[in-house]
Design a protein around this motif. Structure first.
Motif, PDB file in Angstrom:
ATOM      1  N   GLY A   1       1.249  -1.379   0.059  1.00 10.94           N
ATOM      2  CA  GLY A   1       0.138  -0.446  -0.031  1.00 10.94           C
ATOM      3  C   GLY A   1       0.974   1.207   0.259  1.00 10.94           C
ATOM      4  N   LYS A   2       1.934   0.874  -0.136  1.00 10.30           N
ATOM      5  CA  LYS A   2       2.933   2.409  -0.400  1.00 10.30           C
ATOM      6  C   LYS A   2       3.960   2.636  -1.750  1.00 10.30           C
ATOM      7  CE  LYS A   2       3.380   2.921   4.436  1.00 10.30           C
ATOM      8  NZ  LYS A   2       3.946   1.640   5.970  1.00 10.30           N
ATOM      9  N   ARG A   3       4.322   3.587  -1.930  1.00  6.20           N
ATOM     10  CA  ARG A   3       5.147   3.933  -3.819  1.00  6.20           C
ATOM     11  C   ARG A   3       6.667   3.383  -2.994  1.00  6.20           C
ATOM     12  NH1 ARG A   3       2.320   7.419  -7.148  1.00  6.20           N
ATOM     13  NH2 ARG A   3       3.724   7.323  -8.282  1.00  6.20           N
ATOM     14  N   MET A   4       7.150   3.664  -4.431  1.00  5.45           N
ATOM     15  CA  MET A   4       8.514   2.841  -3.340  1.00  5.45           C
ATOM     16  C   MET A   4       9.397   3.616  -2.816  1.00  5.45           C
ATOM     17  SD  MET A   4      10.276   3.607  -7.730  1.00  5.45           S
ATOM     18  CE  MET A   4      12.013   3.639  -6.991  1.00  5.45           C
ATOM     19  N   GLU A   5       9.265   4.909  -2.289  1.00  4.76           N
ATOM     20  CA  GLU A   5      10.470   5.662  -2.034  1.00  4.76           C
ATOM     21  C   GLU A   5       9.977   5.918   0.092  1.00  4.76           C
ATOM     22  OE1 GLU A   5       7.353   7.398  -3.495  1.00  4.76           O
ATOM     23  OE2 GLU A   5       7.068   8.632  -2.870  1.00  4.76           O
ATOM     24  N   HIS A   6       8.416   4.529  -0.343  1.00  7.68           N
ATOM     25  CA  HIS A   6       8.517   4.007   1.107  1.00  7.68           C
ATOM     26  C   HIS A   6       8.738   3.533   1.570  1.00  7.68           C
ATOM     27  CE1 HIS A   6       6.214   8.291   1.620  1.00  7.68           C
ATOM     28  NE2 HIS A   6       7.178   8.406   2.418  1.00  7.68           N
ATOM     29  N   HIS A   7       8.813   1.918   0.757  1.00  8.47           N
ATOM     30  CA  HIS A   7       8.714   0.752  -0.097  1.00  8.47           C
ATOM     31  C   HIS A   7      10.320   0.391   0.453  1.00  8.47           C
ATOM     32  CE1 HIS A   7       8.159  -0.303  -3.920  1.00  8.47           C
ATOM     33  NE2 HIS A   7       7.488   0.097  -3.638  1.00  8.47           N
ATOM     34  N   GLY A   8      10.820   0.866  -0.468  1.00  7.19           N
ATOM     35  CA  GLY A   8      12.301   0.702  -0.838  1.00  7.19           C
ATOM     36  C   GLY A   8      13.079  -0.340  -1.470  1.00  7.19           C
TER      37      GLY A   8
ATOM     38  N   ILE B   1      -2.351   1.012  -5.942  1.00  8.21           N
ATOM     39  CA  ILE B   1      -1.950   1.050  -4.507  1.00  8.21           C
ATOM     40  C   ILE B   1      -3.396   0.917  -3.517  1.00  8.21           C
ATOM     41  CG2 ILE B   1      -2.148   3.299  -4.614  1.00  8.21           C
ATOM     42  CD1 ILE B   1       0.942   2.964  -3.826  1.00  8.21           C
ATOM     43  N   ASP B   2      -3.956   0.393  -4.164  1.00  4.41           N
ATOM     44  CA  ASP B   2      -5.311   0.316  -3.780  1.00  4.41           C
ATOM     45  C   ASP B   2      -5.649  -0.841  -3.402  1.00  4.41           C
ATOM     46  OD1 ASP B   2      -7.249   2.618  -5.783  1.00  4.41           O
ATOM     47  OD2 ASP B   2      -6.412   2.817  -3.720  1.00  4.41           O
ATOM     48  N   LEU B   3      -4.530  -2.516  -3.469  1.00  6.34           N
ATOM     49  CA  LEU B   3      -4.628  -3.563  -3.294  1.00  6.34           C
ATOM     50  C   LEU B   3      -4.708  -3.946  -1.991  1.00  6.34           C
ATOM     51  CD1 LEU B   3      -4.964  -6.514  -4.213  1.00  6.34           C
ATOM     52  CD2 LEU B   3      -2.668  -6.734  -4.674  1.00  6.34           C
TER      53      LEU B   3
ATOM     54  N   LEU C   1      -7.554  -5.789   0.468  1.00  7.95           N
ATOM     55  CA  LEU C   1      -6.941  -6.520   1.684  1.00  7.95           C
ATOM     56  C   LEU C   1      -7.323  -6.485   3.080  1.00  7.95           C
ATOM     57  CD1 LEU C   1      -4.057  -8.045  -0.778  1.00  7.95           C
ATOM     58  CD2 LEU C   1      -6.158  -8.735  -0.301  1.00  7.95           C
ATOM     59  N   LEU C   2      -6.811  -5.348   3.067  1.00  5.49           N
ATOM     60  CA  LEU C   2      -6.719  -5.231   5.042  1.00  5.49           C
ATOM     61  C   LEU C   2      -8.765  -4.933   5.174  1.00  5.49           C
ATOM     62  CD1 LEU C   2      -3.874  -2.947   4.848  1.00  5.49           C
ATOM     63  CD2 LEU C   2      -4.443  -5.344   6.487  1.00  5.49           C
ATOM     64  N   HIS C   3      -8.979  -4.104   4.665  1.00 10.38           N
ATOM     65  CA  HIS C   3     -10.694  -4.126   4.398  1.00 10.38           C
ATOM     66  C   HIS C   3     -11.619  -5.361   4.461  1.00 10.38           C
ATOM     67  CE1 HIS C   3     -13.958  -1.596   4.854  1.00 10.38           C
ATOM     68  NE2 HIS C   3     -14.835  -2.013   3.812  1.00 10.38           N
ATOM     69  N   LEU C   4     -10.846  -6.334   3.621  1.00  3.20           N
ATOM     70  CA  LEU C   4     -11.840  -7.342   2.881  1.00  3.20           C
ATOM     71  C   LEU C   4     -11.877  -8.308   4.270  1.00  3.20           C
ATOM     72  CD1 LEU C   4     -11.010  -8.752  -0.157  1.00  3.20           C
ATOM     73  CD2 LEU C   4     -13.789  -8.504   0.620  1.00  3.20           C
ATOM     74  N   TYR C   5     -10.756  -8.013   5.837  1.00  4.68           N
ATOM     75  CA  TYR C   5     -10.426  -8.823   6.760  1.00  4.68           C
ATOM     76  C   TYR C   5     -11.059  -8.261   7.636  1.00  4.68           C
ATOM     77  CZ  TYR C   5      -8.177 -12.585   4.648  1.00  4.68           C
ATOM     78  OH  TYR C   5      -7.611 -13.239   3.510  1.00  4.68           O
ATOM     79  N   ASP C   6     -11.459  -6.788   7.355  1.00  2.00           N
ATOM     80  CA  ASP C   6     -11.612  -6.190   8.438  1.00  2.00           C
ATOM     81  C   ASP C   6     -11.148  -5.701   9.659  1.00  2.00           C
ATOM     82  OD1 ASP C   6     -15.443  -8.452   8.764  1.00  2.00           O
ATOM     83  OD2 ASP C   6     -14.700  -6.167   8.229  1.00  2.00           O
ATOM     84  N   LEU C   7      -9.734  -5.253   9.175  1.00  8.78           N
ATOM     85  CA  LEU C   7      -8.415  -4.869   9.646  1.00  8.78           C
ATOM     86  C   LEU C   7      -8.132  -3.542   9.267  1.00  8.78           C
ATOM     87  CD1 LEU C   7      -6.154  -7.393   9.014  1.00  8.78           C
ATOM     88  CD2 LEU C   7      -7.012  -7.036  11.323  1.00  8.78           C
TER      89      LEU C   7
ATOM     90  N   VAL D   1      -1.233   5.275   0.883  1.00  8.28           N
ATOM     91  CA  VAL D   1      -1.392   6.643  -0.485  1.00  8.28           C
ATOM     92  C   VAL D   1      -2.614   5.707  -0.595  1.00  8.28           C
ATOM     93  CG1 VAL D   1      -0.611   6.801  -2.337  1.00  8.28           C
ATOM     94  CG2 VAL D   1       1.045   6.500  -0.812  1.00  8.28           C
ATOM     95  N   GLY D   2      -3.020   4.230  -0.726  1.00 10.81           N
ATOM     96  CA  GLY D   2      -4.347   3.717  -1.358  1.00 10.81           C
ATOM     97  C   GLY D   2      -5.668   3.619  -0.623  1.00 10.81           C
ATOM     98  N   ARG D   3      -6.386   3.506  -1.271  1.00 15.86           N
ATOM     99  CA  ARG D   3      -7.276   3.240  -0.396  1.00 15.86           C
ATOM    100  C   ARG D   3      -8.196   2.472  -0.747  1.00 15.86           C
ATOM    101  NH1 ARG D   3     -11.050   4.154  -4.217  1.00 15.86           N
ATOM    102  NH2 ARG D   3     -10.766   5.121  -6.336  1.00 15.86           N
TER     103      ARG D   3
END
Lengths: 847, 55
Positions: free
Chosen positions: A61-68, A336-338, A342-348, A355-357
């Protein structure tokens, strides 16, 4: 409530246009049935469209400057590495992936072949890394399973035996892809061996996931197939319809490969779907598309990641499962919404630093979204992440590198380790620059591209993007300097330079010069859809609508999906008050792309002119979804609600936002006293342009030349609100008054220049100094102070916000000057013809 | 060498011979198809070897 189960299937490069075509022919029956029961849509990619970067963004859920993860390769910390570089490792990922977050919350996870995922993370479940399917390295004797490929390690032998070697592939497997394979000279033509290898790799991954689903199913199962991307890079150029640049015999050999690849994936999908139950949510997605039509590039640049030019900006996503809408198409999704989805599917909860929604539009009954600050600050539970100090063995690297070289994604590493490391670091900087450029973070992108361009003799791919940054930030002098440096660079082309010069002229609001440059670029071979659009735009700014229409239509002949050309064409019809015809062009865009502010703004205007205010309001609301800071649209919408639709509540909502957040814009006309501002303003008023002035003008006889100004300007020191009526208008301001301009406006400047001797002569008329060739000392001091203020203005303001006009040009070419000003203000050219006689009369009456 | 693919129509529940040269369908079945194919291939190889040694 049943525990959520998910099967996530990644099909790299899956392209909607190919899928739709094959489904229409009945050749993808499994996917067709799946889509009838799923929610699906386009999946917009991110810049740069490089798979390891994208699949990591999708997982985190992050862009490359954050995920490395910054590319295919990275410097190798292992001192024994022969080349000094390695295929990108999962240990370079700095943040948690979805499987880590799920593990922390007690869910089990299986992940097969994600990119990158080597060495396999010690998750609660099973992980098979992306090194699993790789061939035996050329110099190795045995086909070992690289250390760290499988977690838990006890399953290594099981998975080792499920790999398919290219040597096992037979004619029975290849003939459906290449029916005339026996006629191919495989010594010279490597495509057959590439297809064999890709089929073997794809089957290997498929064996791993099918075994896992039967024997070790988890709450979350994810598998990444690289196959469609590799088949497409090998053979999309041969996919029907045949292009003139493609060899006839090769076309006949390989025209079935892409179709065969997609059909094979459909068959594999059937197996996977039979292995999960109706309670499992299945997601199929890709990281980007792959041009299958007239947009296929004819030439692949010979540079690292060159083949990515074949990628298209929209991938594929389809989701089926409990509570998900069936047969539904949704819009506006980005890769970036994936992870949030997925988190929302698991109620997390979703991390606020993501960045995504979550894609709420897929649900029959959307649930409330919960948030936490960041999953990186959540330390409960076991995440299954690696120890960051983990070091890989170099055996695995050789095979991974061989595959990337074969795909054309990377060059063969040299024997010079230092050089290899430098090149890989430069590539990472290049990827990061492109990432920042997409986000309009020019202040971060520019230093990267400047360093790369200077170190690589202004190579086109670095210099072109640096040029784009300079033009976007109004640094037009630097853009011009860059063009000069590029002229002597390798790979520089005459049409490329002409195009760049045309873009600078456009940014400087000189459509005449821009038109000349773009026409020359076409004469020199750059006759593509974009260039014809640019010429059309320049003709439009010159007031030459017929010529503009011709160029926009030519642009669309070459690319019928060129949205800018569609807008240009629609706009011409709007100028002729043919609003329904204009709408036809705009709808061609919005039928394909739901959120396209430029098109919706024009649609809103057309509906307004047609008196259809409800539809107008809807269109403007669509603009504000993607462009909430569009002041002009918000103000128009507020007035429509208030004056046309009697909806004061909605109007007030918009007015409040305008007042609280948004700035107006004023165009300031300034220059040295006596430089010709009065002449210019008189011209603008006669042409019907919005000038903010009153009859009071200057209160002080010392400012006797201050014609067509507004008395409010002299009250600025005491009251900043006096200019509120000047929003979106042109206002004359003396240089010394500019320091008082209120900060709740944005400003553009029209600076009128004139030869100082002429100014002196003009200002000294009627004084003892007239025609004596000497300055009145007081006037001289005044002029000097004004010059300093104007120099500072030019220095501090982006060049694209300053239009400098010469007094002589206003007199000699008044119509051209008017069109330049209209272009600068973003207005259509005025239908006001002015000739030298009118100018002469104006000069006489003024002076 | 010419290679001929024989096309036949099958019905549900038909028992199909596993071709020793494999097929895309077997690959699409995943690990089960791979195991079945390798078994059939091994059996065919053994048969060929026996034929050769019996000559």
């Amino acid at each position: 409530m049943k525990k959520r189960k998910v099967l996530l299937i990644g099909w790299d490069s899956c392209e909607w246009k190919v899928v739709n075509d094959l489904m229409a022919k009945g050749l993808m029956p499994t996917l067709q049935k799946f889509l009838s029961e799923a929610s699906s849509g386009k999946f917009a990619t991110l810049e740069p469209p490089v798979s390891p970067i994208l699949w990591t963004s999708m997982a985190t859920g992050k862009r490359m400057e954050h995920h490395g993860i910054h590319g295919f390769l990275e410097p190798d910390p292992n001192p024994n590495s022969p080349s000094g570089i390695r295929a990108v490792s999962v240990t370079s990922r700095k943040v948690k992936a979805i499987w880590n977050m799920l593990n922390q919350k007690g869910y089990s996870t299986n992940v097969i072949s994600w990119w990158p995922s080597h060495p396999a993370e010690p998750v609660n479940g099973l992980m098979v890394s992306n090194f699993y399917h790789l061939d035996k390295p050329a110099k190795a004797e045995e086909w070992e399973l690289p250390e760290g490929t499988v977690h838990p390690v006890e399953l290594s032998e099981t998975f080792k035996d499920l790999r398919v070697s290219g040597n096992e592939i037979t004619a029975a497997h290849i003939l459906p892809f290449i029916p005339e394979v026996m006629k191919v000279n495989q010594e010279e033509d490597k495509i057959v061996s590439f297809v064999i290898g890709t089929l073997a790799h794809t089957s290997t991954v498929h064996n791993a996931i099918t075994w896992t689903l039967d024997n070790r199913p988890a709450d979350f199962n994810a598998v990444y197939y690289e196959g469609l991307d590799h088949f497409s890079h090998a053979a999309m150029k041969f996919h029907p319809p045949k292009r003139d640049s493609v060899d006839g015999q090769k076309y006949d050999f390989y025209k079935h490969v892409v179709t065969g690849a997609y059909r094979f994936h459909d068959m594999m999908l059937e197996t996977l779907l039979k292995q999960v139950d109706e309670d499992t949510t299945v997601i199929i997605c890709s990281d980007h598309g792959f041009h299958p039509d007239h947009l296929r590039p004819v030439v692949i640049p010979k540079e690292p990641s060159g083949p990515t030019v074949e990628h298209s900006p929209y991938g594929f996503i389809a989701i089926k499962g409990p509570g998900i809408k069936k047969g539904h198409t949704f819009h506006g999704a980005n890769v970036i919404d994936l992870c949030p989805t997925l988190l929302h599917l698991y109620d997390l909860p979703i991390g606020k630093d993501m960045v995504g929604r979550p894609l709420l539009q897929i649900y029959e009954q959307p649930q409330k979204v919960e948030y936490i600050d960041s999953w990186e600050n959540f330390h409960e539970g076991y995440s299954g992440q690696h120890d960051p100090e983990k070091v890989q063995d170099t055996y695995a690297e050789a095979s991974a590198m061989e595959q990337l070289i074969e795909l054309g994604y990377i060059e063969n590493p040299s024997e010079d380790k230092t050089l290899n490391i430098r090149k890989v670091t430069e590539e990472a900087d290049y990827m990061m620059g492109r990432n920042y450029l997409e986000q309009s973070k020019f202040e971060l992108a520019i230093p990267l591209f400047e360093k790369l361009a200077a170190a690589n003799n202004y190579e086109a791919r670095f210099a072109n993007r640096l040029f784009s940054c300079y033009v976007s930030t109004g640094k037009l002098s630097k853009a011009k300097e860059l063009i000069e440096k590029q002229k002597s660079a390798e790979g520089s082309s005459e049409p490329g330079v002409l195009l760049a010069e045309g873009l600078i002229a456009t940014a400087m609001n000189d459509p005449y010069l821009a038109n000349d440059k773009f026409n020359k670029a076409i004469q020199n071979g750059m006759g593509n859809s974009s260039t014809y659009y640019l010429i059309g735009n320049s003709y439009l700014a010159m007031g030459m609508k017929k010529e503009a229409e011709k160029m926009f239509r030519k642009s669309l002949e070459l690319d019928f999906e060129n949205n800018s050309a569609l807008i240009g064409l629609g706009y011409i019809f709007e100028l002729e008050k043919k609003y329904e015809e204009a709408l036809d062009f705009y709808f061609q865009i919005t039928d394909r792309i739901l959120y396209y502010p430029r098109a919706h703004a024009r649609i809103g205007k057309c509906f307004y002119e047609l008196g259809l205010y409800d539809q107008c309001a809807n269109a403007y609301e669509m603009v504000l979804i993607s462009a909430p800071r569009d002041l002009k649209t918000r103000k128009q919408l507020a007035h429509i609600y208030k004056d046309k639709l009697n909806n004061q509540a909605k109007a007030d909502g918009h007015f409040k936002l305008i007042e609280k957040y948004l700035k107006g814009e004023i165009t300031v006309v300034t220059g040295l006293p006596g430089s010709g501002q009065s002449l210019l303003l008189d011209l603008l008023i006669k042409a019907g342009l919005p000038v903010f002035y009153d009859s009071v003008g200057a209160p002080d006889p010392a400012y006797k030349f201050f014609r067509y100004g507004h008395s409010a300007v002299f009250k600025l020191g005491k009251d900043k609100k006096v200019l509120d009526g000047a929003d979106e208008m042109i206002l004359r301001v003396l240089p010394k008054q500019m320091v008082h301009l209120p900060s709740h406006f944005n400003y553009k400047y029209i600076l009128v220049n004139r030869n100082e001797a002429e100014i002196q002569q003009f200002l000294q008329k009627g004084t003892p100094f007239a025609n004596k060739g000497a300055y009145d000392p007081k006037m001289g001091e005044d002029l000097m102070q004004n010059k300093v203020i104007i120099s500072k203005l030019i220095e501090d303001t982006p060049e694209n916000l300053v239009l400098t006009l010469e007094f002589r040009d206003i007199c000699e070419h008044p119509s051209r000057t008017l069109n330049q000003i209209c272009s600068f203000l973003g207005l259509p050219p005025v239908d006001f013809k002015v000739d030298k006689e009118i100018i002469k009369d104006l000069l006489t009456s003024l002076y | 060498m010419k290679y001929k693919i024989e096309k036949k129509l099958y019905s549900a529940n038909d028992k199909l011979p596993i071709p020793p040269d494999g097929s895309l369908g077997l690959l699409a079945l995943g690990y089960k198809g791979l195991i079945a194919w390798r078994k059939a291939r091994e059996a065919a190889n053994q048969q060929n070897q026996e034929k050769e040694s019996g000559k």
